[in-house]
Every structure is written in structure tokens, then in C-alpha cells.
Write a protein that holds these residues in place. Structure first.
Motif, PDB file in Angstrom:
ATOM      1  N   ILE A   1       0.573  -1.895   2.599  1.00  0.00           N
ATOM      2  CA  ILE A   1       0.748  -1.630   4.113  1.00  0.00           C
ATOM      3  C   ILE A   1       0.723  -0.081   4.174  1.00  0.00           C
ATOM      4  O   ILE A   1       0.052   0.398   5.039  1.00  0.00           O
ATOM      5  N   HIS A   2       1.593   0.649   3.247  1.00  0.00           N
ATOM      6  CA  HIS A   2       1.593   2.002   3.077  1.00  0.00           C
ATOM      7  C   HIS A   2       0.846   2.824   2.005  1.00  0.00           C
ATOM      8  O   HIS A   2       1.034   3.871   2.135  1.00  0.00           O
ATOM      9  N   GLU A   3       0.245   1.953   1.286  1.00  0.00           N
ATOM     10  CA  GLU A   3      -0.820   2.746  -0.055  1.00  0.00           C
ATOM     11  C   GLU A   3      -1.836   1.851  -0.337  1.00  0.00           C
ATOM     12  O   GLU A   3      -1.698   0.464  -0.397  1.00  0.00           O
TER      13      GLU A   3
ATOM     14  N   MET B   1       7.192 -10.394  12.777  1.00  0.00           N
ATOM     15  CA  MET B   1       5.928 -11.040  12.255  1.00  0.00           C
ATOM     16  C   MET B   1       6.030 -11.204  10.803  1.00  0.00           C
ATOM     17  O   MET B   1       6.689 -10.314  10.062  1.00  0.00           O
ATOM     18  N   PRO B   2       5.444 -12.116  10.120  1.00  0.00           N
ATOM     19  CA  PRO B   2       5.781 -12.513   8.568  1.00  0.00           C
ATOM     20  C   PRO B   2       4.808 -11.677   7.952  1.00  0.00           C
ATOM     21  O   PRO B   2       3.920 -10.897   8.619  1.00  0.00           O
ATOM     22  N   ALA B   3       5.072 -11.246   6.937  1.00  0.00           N
ATOM     23  CA  ALA B   3       4.090 -10.339   5.912  1.00  0.00           C
ATOM     24  C   ALA B   3       4.054 -11.102   4.456  1.00  0.00           C
ATOM     25  O   ALA B   3       4.595 -12.162   4.508  1.00  0.00           O
ATOM     26  N   ARG B   4       2.897 -10.867   3.883  1.00  0.00           N
ATOM     27  CA  ARG B   4       2.643 -11.728   2.722  1.00  0.00           C
ATOM     28  C   ARG B   4       2.219 -10.713   1.548  1.00  0.00           C
ATOM     29  O   ARG B   4       1.901  -9.749   1.873  1.00  0.00           O
TER      30      ARG B   4
ATOM     31  N   HIS C   1      -1.678  -7.238  -3.509  1.00  0.00           N
ATOM     32  CA  HIS C   1      -1.954  -7.202  -2.127  1.00  0.00           C
ATOM     33  C   HIS C   1      -0.639  -7.532  -1.270  1.00  0.00           C
ATOM     34  O   HIS C   1      -0.130  -8.505  -1.415  1.00  0.00           O
ATOM     35  N   VAL C   2      -0.461  -6.541  -0.058  1.00  0.00           N
ATOM     36  CA  VAL C   2       0.698  -6.861   0.680  1.00  0.00           C
ATOM     37  C   VAL C   2       0.099  -6.588   2.075  1.00  0.00           C
ATOM     38  O   VAL C   2      -0.741  -5.616   2.420  1.00  0.00           O
ATOM     39  N   SER C   3       0.300  -7.448   3.049  1.00  0.00           N
ATOM     40  CA  SER C   3      -0.313  -7.292   4.496  1.00  0.00           C
ATOM     41  C   SER C   3       0.955  -7.943   5.477  1.00  0.00           C
ATOM     42  O   SER C   3       1.559  -8.739   5.166  1.00  0.00           O
TER      43      SER C   3
END
Length: 131
Positions: free
Chosen positions: A46-48, A99-102, A121-123
Motif C-alpha cells: 500500500i505504501h511502497e 474494509m479488509p486488506a490482503r 503483495h499487500v492491498s
């Protein structure tokens, strides 16, 4: 090919949990040791976005310690394919978002260095999947 050998699943689970604790503690040595030291390693978050081990490491050094974005876990799925390939998928509630994140990781047991994350991966998503 054996899918989800219990011994291999537990081995990967322990490494994943070690990585998660290192995120909270900002233990850069453990974070670095988790990822394949290669220009081919990718971590999109998300941030990088780190393309190659050096970019991923640079973000790790800049990142503050603490619990980060994860509020609590919803679901953790570890799948092993044979003895040397695994995927880890974590669905979690994200701090400050409704909301969920993965988080997904591909782990490979490499000769001479052992288990390493080669892709991560993070989203954030708008809805939870109907598994």
C-alpha cells in the motif's frame, strides 16, 4: 506432488509468524533474511513498491516500528506444493479503514539459503471474498 504436507505447512507457518513479529519489532535483520536477496524479488504494498531486494531493504529501514496497518486477522491460508514452494495469504482488518486488506506471499526453498519470499503483495479491497 504432495499438496499441504503438514510438516512443510508448519515450517512455512513458523517462518511467516517470525516475519510478522519482525514487522512489529522492526527487526530489519529478520525482515531482510525473509526475502530472497535478488534483483528479481518484488514486494508491492500500500505504501511502497520494491522492485529488487535493495529497494525492499531501503523501505524496511525507513519504516517505523509498531503494529503497522494490521488490526486483526480474519483468515490465514497456507498452501504448500511439494516440499519447496508455498503460498501464504492473509486477510486482515486494516487500521483506519472499514474494509479488509490482503497480504500474499510466494515462498520458495532455495538451495543454500532455505525458504525465502520471492514475491509479496499487500492491498486493500472493498469487499470480502466468498471463499
Amino acid at each position: 506432488m504432495e499438496i499441504n504436507n503438514p510438516e512443510v505447512v508448519e515450517e512455512v507457518r513458523a517462518l511467516f509468524e517470525r516475519y510478522e513479529q519482525a514487522l512489529i519489532d522492526k527487526d530489519v535483520d529478520v525482515l531482510d533474511a525473509t526475502f530472497w536477496n535478488s534483483p528479481l524479488t518484488i514486494r508491492s504494498a500500500i505504501h511502497e513498491n520494491g522492485f529488487g531486494f535493495d529497494e525492499i531493504h531501503a523501505h524496511r529501514v525507513r519504516r517505523p516500528p509498531g503494529p503497522g496497518i494490521k488490526l486483526n486477522r480474519r483468515r490465514l491460508v497456507i498452501t504448500t506444493l511439494g516440499r519447496d514452494i508455498a503460498t501464504v495469504h492473509l486477510e486482515f482488518d486494516m487500521r483506519g479503514r472499514d474494509m479488509p486488506a490482503r497480504q500474499s506471499q510466494t515462498w520458495v526453498r532455495l538451495p543454500d539459503v532455505g525458504w525465502k519470499v520471492v514475491l509479496a503483495h499487500v492491498s486493500v479491497t472493498e469487499s470480502s471474498p466468498a471463499y
